[in-house]
Design a protein around this motif. Structure first.
Motif, mmCIF file in Angstrom:
data_model
loop_
_atom_site.group_PDB
_atom_site.id
_atom_site.type_symbol
_atom_site.label_atom_id
_atom_site.label_comp_id
_atom_site.label_asym_id
_atom_site.label_seq_id
_atom_site.Cartn_x
_atom_site.Cartn_y
_atom_site.Cartn_z
ATOM 1 N N GLU A 52 8.380 5.242 -9.989
ATOM 2 C CA GLU A 52 7.098 4.901 -9.382
ATOM 3 C C GLU A 52 7.139 5.108 -7.869
ATOM 4 O OE1 GLU A 52 5.874 1.052 -10.734
ATOM 5 O OE2 GLU A 52 5.583 1.745 -12.799
ATOM 6 N N VAL A 53 8.309 4.908 -7.253
ATOM 7 C CA VAL A 53 8.470 5.242 -5.839
ATOM 8 C C VAL A 53 8.272 6.741 -5.647
ATOM 9 C CG1 VAL A 53 10.175 5.443 -3.971
ATOM 10 C CG2 VAL A 53 9.957 3.293 -5.221
ATOM 11 N N ALA A 54 8.937 7.539 -6.486
ATOM 12 C CA ALA A 54 8.822 8.993 -6.389
ATOM 13 C C ALA A 54 7.378 9.441 -6.599
ATOM 14 C CB ALA A 54 9.740 9.665 -7.405
ATOM 15 N N ASP A 55 6.682 8.793 -7.526
ATOM 16 C CA ASP A 55 5.293 9.153 -7.807
ATOM 17 C C ASP A 55 4.400 8.874 -6.604
ATOM 18 O OD1 ASP A 55 3.026 9.813 -9.684
ATOM 19 O OD2 ASP A 55 2.506 7.740 -9.209
ATOM 20 N N ALA A 56 4.588 7.729 -5.957
ATOM 21 C CA ALA A 56 3.786 7.390 -4.778
ATOM 22 C C ALA A 56 4.022 8.390 -3.653
ATOM 23 C CB ALA A 56 4.107 5.965 -4.306
ATOM 24 N N ASP A 63 0.081 3.552 1.186
ATOM 25 C CA ASP A 63 -0.158 2.118 0.995
ATOM 26 C C ASP A 63 0.529 1.628 -0.274
ATOM 27 O OD1 ASP A 63 -1.622 1.925 3.302
ATOM 28 O OD2 ASP A 63 -3.576 2.093 2.314
ATOM 29 N N GLU A 64 0.489 2.444 -1.334
ATOM 30 C CA GLU A 64 1.157 2.076 -2.582
ATOM 31 C C GLU A 64 2.672 2.116 -2.426
ATOM 32 O OE1 GLU A 64 -0.124 4.098 -6.110
ATOM 33 O OE2 GLU A 64 -2.183 4.279 -5.374
ATOM 34 N N LEU A 65 3.165 3.040 -1.614
ATOM 35 C CA LEU A 65 4.607 3.201 -1.460
ATOM 36 C C LEU A 65 5.258 1.912 -0.974
ATOM 37 C CD1 LEU A 65 7.129 4.973 -1.529
ATOM 38 C CD2 LEU A 65 6.553 5.752 0.785
ATOM 39 N N GLY A 70 9.037 -2.196 -2.464
ATOM 40 C CA GLY A 70 9.320 -3.614 -2.654
ATOM 41 C C GLY A 70 9.747 -3.914 -4.079
ATOM 42 N N ASP A 71 9.063 -3.286 -5.040
ATOM 43 C CA ASP A 71 9.436 -3.471 -6.448
ATOM 44 C C ASP A 71 10.865 -2.990 -6.696
ATOM 45 O OD1 ASP A 71 6.941 -4.476 -6.963
ATOM 46 O OD2 ASP A 71 6.145 -2.618 -7.808
ATOM 47 N N LEU A 72 11.224 -1.853 -6.086
ATOM 48 C CA LEU A 72 12.572 -1.316 -6.268
ATOM 49 C C LEU A 72 13.609 -2.212 -5.601
ATOM 50 C CD1 LEU A 72 14.262 0.967 -7.428
ATOM 51 C CD2 LEU A 72 13.868 2.252 -5.323
ATOM 52 N N LEU A 73 13.277 -2.722 -4.413
ATOM 53 C CA LEU A 73 14.184 -3.665 -3.738
ATOM 54 C C LEU A 73 14.397 -4.912 -4.596
ATOM 55 C CD1 LEU A 73 15.785 -4.752 -1.309
ATOM 56 C CD2 LEU A 73 13.597 -5.528 -0.339
#
Length: 277
Positions: A52-56, A63-65, A70-73
């Protein structure tokens, strides 16, 4: 359980997140779902968040990134909390390990090596340092340390790069193109034989060689396929929209009609200045 003021302190930084994670995993007052999780159950979420990071980034959705990072952290914090509970290591050990690794791998920045080197030379130096680290871990084989659970295209790319470092590689892309022709013929033979195992095997061989072609052309296969997936989605959505304008769905139209609309979409994209294929 008394509430730690850190939990509601928006300026507390990483310590706030660590405290939130500890509270979520507290056996007495935490969240039942979080308490039940293990490394194995959380790992798929970690992979999903990385994508999802890569997708953003791919969509330049800045803004989504922020939220996706944060989700990945949080995934790292979750794993570190479980590791601390099991007596393996804590979050600060993760931070220390990464910090030490970055300092050790950049002697031209943090040490006394000359910084005047090309990016290509730095890549070679980086790989030499990683090879030395693998020696220290008793990873003797050229392919040791390539994670088995990587996405298949990415793992194929990494395996090929490792093999190439020890000289197991074609001289240039023309040899790979010839191999693609050979593998395509073998796939056709397997198809004619109707042997399901042979067909899957030959299909895998063809994919593997195509990944190798991408490596010789300096193309990252995962990135290339994500780009094509996005292009296909964009164009097919336009085909659906144009059919809807005619009062029909794909199920109510013919392949010839959809093909014609697909060509229209490609033409319109070209006219709009988009890169198409």
């Amino acid at each position: 359980m008394p509430e730690n003021p850190l939990i509601h302190d928006s300026d507390a930084g990483i310590e706030r997140l660590l405290e939130i994670m500890r509270r979520l995993r507290d056996p007495q007052s935490g969240c039942p779902w979080d308490i039940e999780q293990s490394f194995a159950t959380i790992a798929p979420y970690t992979i999903e968040e990385a994508y999802e990071v890569a997708d953003a980034i791919e969509r330049q959705a800045w803004d989504e990134l922020k939220g996706e990072l944060g989700d990945l952290l949080f995934q790292s914090v979750f794993h570190a909390q479980m590791a601390e509970e099991a007596g393996h290591f804590g979050f600060q050990d993760v931070v220390r390990t990464m910090s030490d690794k970055m300092v050790d791998r950049h002697p031209h920045v943090f040490g006394d090596e000359n910084r005047d080197k090309s990016a290509e030379q730095q890549t070679r130096d980086w790989e030499a340092i990683k090879a030395a680290e693998r020696e220290g871990k008793e990873q003797k084989g050229a392919l040791d340390g390539v994670a088995a659970n990587l996405p298949a295209l990415l793992r194929a790319h990494k395996l090929q790069k490792r093999a190439a470092r020890v000289g197991f590689d074609w001289p240039d892309a023309s040899f790979v193109l010839a191999k693609i022709t050979e593998e395509a013929a073998e796939l056709q033979e397997a198809r004619d034989s109707m042997d399901a195992d042979a067909l899957e095997d030959e299909f895998g061989d063809l994919l593997f060689v195509i990944v190798n072609l991408g490596r010789h052309l300096d193309i990252e296969p995962e990135a290339a396929l994500r780009r094509t997936n996005a292009k296909f989605t964009r164009r097919f959505t336009q085909v659906e929209a144009r059919l809807a304008a005619r009062g029909r769905t794909p199920q109510q139209s013919t392949l010839d009609e959809m093909d014609a609309l697909w060509d229209e979409v490609k033409h319109d994209e070209k006219q709009a200045g988009k890169i198409t294929a």
